[in-house]
Design a protein around this motif. Structure first.
Motif, short mmCIF file in Angstrom:
data_model
loop_
_atom_site.label_atom_id
_atom_site.label_comp_id
_atom_site.label_asym_id
_atom_site.label_seq_id
_atom_site.Cartn_x
_atom_site.Cartn_y
_atom_site.Cartn_z
N SER A 43 17.74 -1.77 -4.03
CA SER A 43 16.94 -2.38 -2.98
C SER A 43 15.45 -2.26 -3.31
N HIS A 44 14.65 -3.19 -2.76
CA HIS A 44 13.20 -3.10 -2.89
C HIS A 44 12.67 -1.80 -2.28
N LEU A 45 13.42 -1.20 -1.37
CA LEU A 45 12.97 0.01 -0.69
C LEU A 45 13.02 1.24 -1.59
N ASP A 46 13.82 1.20 -2.63
CA ASP A 46 14.08 2.41 -3.43
C ASP A 46 12.82 3.08 -3.97
N PRO A 47 11.94 2.36 -4.68
CA PRO A 47 10.75 3.05 -5.21
C PRO A 47 9.85 3.61 -4.11
N VAL A 48 9.75 2.89 -3.00
CA VAL A 48 8.90 3.34 -1.89
C VAL A 48 9.47 4.61 -1.27
N TYR A 49 10.76 4.63 -1.01
CA TYR A 49 11.36 5.76 -0.32
C TYR A 49 11.51 6.98 -1.22
N ILE A 50 11.81 6.75 -2.49
CA ILE A 50 11.87 7.89 -3.42
C ILE A 50 10.49 8.52 -3.54
N ALA A 51 9.46 7.68 -3.70
CA ALA A 51 8.09 8.21 -3.81
C ALA A 51 7.65 8.90 -2.52
N ALA A 52 8.04 8.35 -1.38
CA ALA A 52 7.62 8.91 -0.09
C ALA A 52 8.09 10.35 0.08
N PHE A 53 9.30 10.64 -0.40
CA PHE A 53 9.88 11.97 -0.18
C PHE A 53 9.82 12.87 -1.41
N TYR A 54 9.14 12.38 -2.47
CA TYR A 54 8.94 13.22 -3.65
C TYR A 54 7.74 14.11 -3.40
N PRO A 55 7.78 15.38 -3.82
CA PRO A 55 6.72 16.32 -3.45
C PRO A 55 5.36 16.09 -4.11
N ARG A 56 5.32 15.21 -5.14
CA ARG A 56 4.06 14.93 -5.83
C ARG A 56 3.86 13.41 -5.92
N PRO A 57 2.63 12.96 -6.20
CA PRO A 57 2.42 11.52 -6.43
C PRO A 57 3.31 11.03 -7.57
N LEU A 58 3.87 9.85 -7.38
CA LEU A 58 4.83 9.30 -8.34
C LEU A 58 4.35 7.92 -8.78
N HIS A 59 4.20 7.74 -10.09
CA HIS A 59 3.76 6.46 -10.64
C HIS A 59 4.97 5.61 -11.04
N TYR A 60 4.82 4.30 -10.87
CA TYR A 60 5.87 3.37 -11.26
C TYR A 60 5.29 2.20 -12.05
N MET A 61 6.11 1.64 -12.92
CA MET A 61 5.81 0.33 -13.49
C MET A 61 6.29 -0.72 -12.48
N ALA A 62 5.51 -1.79 -12.32
CA ALA A 62 5.90 -2.90 -11.44
C ALA A 62 5.72 -4.21 -12.20
N LYS A 63 6.58 -5.16 -11.94
CA LYS A 63 6.51 -6.41 -12.71
C LYS A 63 5.13 -7.04 -12.56
N LYS A 64 4.62 -7.55 -13.68
CA LYS A 64 3.23 -8.00 -13.74
C LYS A 64 2.92 -9.13 -12.76
N GLU A 65 3.93 -9.91 -12.37
CA GLU A 65 3.70 -11.02 -11.45
C GLU A 65 3.16 -10.54 -10.10
N LEU A 66 3.49 -9.30 -9.73
CA LEU A 66 3.01 -8.76 -8.45
C LEU A 66 1.50 -8.54 -8.46
N PHE A 67 0.92 -8.47 -9.66
CA PHE A 67 -0.51 -8.19 -9.78
C PHE A 67 -1.35 -9.48 -9.83
N ASP A 68 -0.69 -10.64 -9.67
CA ASP A 68 -1.43 -11.90 -9.67
C ASP A 68 -2.33 -12.03 -8.45
N SER A 69 -1.90 -11.45 -7.34
CA SER A 69 -2.71 -11.43 -6.12
C SER A 69 -3.73 -10.31 -6.21
N LYS A 70 -5.00 -10.62 -5.95
CA LYS A 70 -6.05 -9.61 -6.05
C LYS A 70 -5.81 -8.46 -5.08
N PHE A 71 -5.43 -8.81 -3.84
CA PHE A 71 -5.20 -7.76 -2.85
C PHE A 71 -4.01 -6.90 -3.23
#
Length: 206
Positions: A43-71
């Motif tokens: 699910s799209h929720l997986d990276p968000v929820y895993i990071a939310a409950f991980y005790p430290r900041p967690l970095h992820y790779m995300a598909k480059k198309e998501l970075f086309d929007s400036k915001f």
């Protein structure tokens, strides 16, 4: 990462309340150490929820198309994500991941390479093994249950389905004598063990 910390303070209680989240196995690993965190991905929720409950900041790779929007690009980068070209070997993304791990930052990876309708051991890729072996960083397996029911593919509404996470024991990196294929098999076995542990309790990933 200031935005990451602020949003985590706000989001974690809301997610925990809405999904009645339980996290198991937190006593199986050292919360201060650096890991390559690997999990199943349905699910799209997986990276968000895993990071939310991980005790430290967690970095992820995300598909480059998501970075086309400036915001969205600004938001993702402030949340610790960075772009990757999933259609080719992205050397820049790999170098970024290696640099983060060498600097003691945690990396989250889905070794199946993307969302899958069900656990696909045949699609397991070697990215997590490569990063772990290259930086001598142990892998921490985590299985997440209930997110596909909470947000099925193609649906916009997030249902208040119960979500559970369960951590396994870290997979140490030997000093020598292990190949990427072998280490990938260790990761596969650890994830399968967690999935079976959850399923034995009646939990479903789907």
């Amino acid at each position: 990462m200031w935005l990451y910390k602020v949003l985590k303070i706000i989001a974690v209680p809301l997610i925990r309340l809405y999904h009645r989240v339980n996290v198991y196995g937190k006593d199986r690993f050292d919360h201060k150490k650096t890991y390559v965190v690997v999990g199943n991905h349905v699910s799209h929720l997986d990276p968000v929820y895993i990071a939310a409950f991980y005790p430290r900041p967690l970095h992820y790779m995300a598909k480059k198309e998501l970075f086309d929007s400036k915001f969205l690009s600004w938001l993702l980068r402030h949340l610790g994500a960075f772009p990757v070209n999933r259609e080719a070997a992205d050397i820049g993304a790999i170098k970024t991941a290696l640099r983060l791990l060498k600097n003691g930052e945690a990396m989250g990876i889905f070794p199946e390479g993307g969302r899958a309708d069900k656990w696909d051991e045949q699609a397991l890729k070697q990215g997590a093994a490569y990063l772990a072996l290259k930086t001598k960083t142990p892998v921490l397996p985590v299985a997440i249950f209930g997110t596909k029911k909470a947000k099925p593919k193609g649906k916009n509404w997030i249902k208040p389905s119960k979500v559970r996470l369960i951590y396994g024991k870290p997979i140490p990196v030997p000093e020598e004598g292990v190949s990427m294929d072998e280490y990938t098999q260790w990761i596969k076995s650890a994830l399968e063990t967690l999935l079976k542990e959850g399923e034995s309790k009646g939990w479903s990933t789907y």
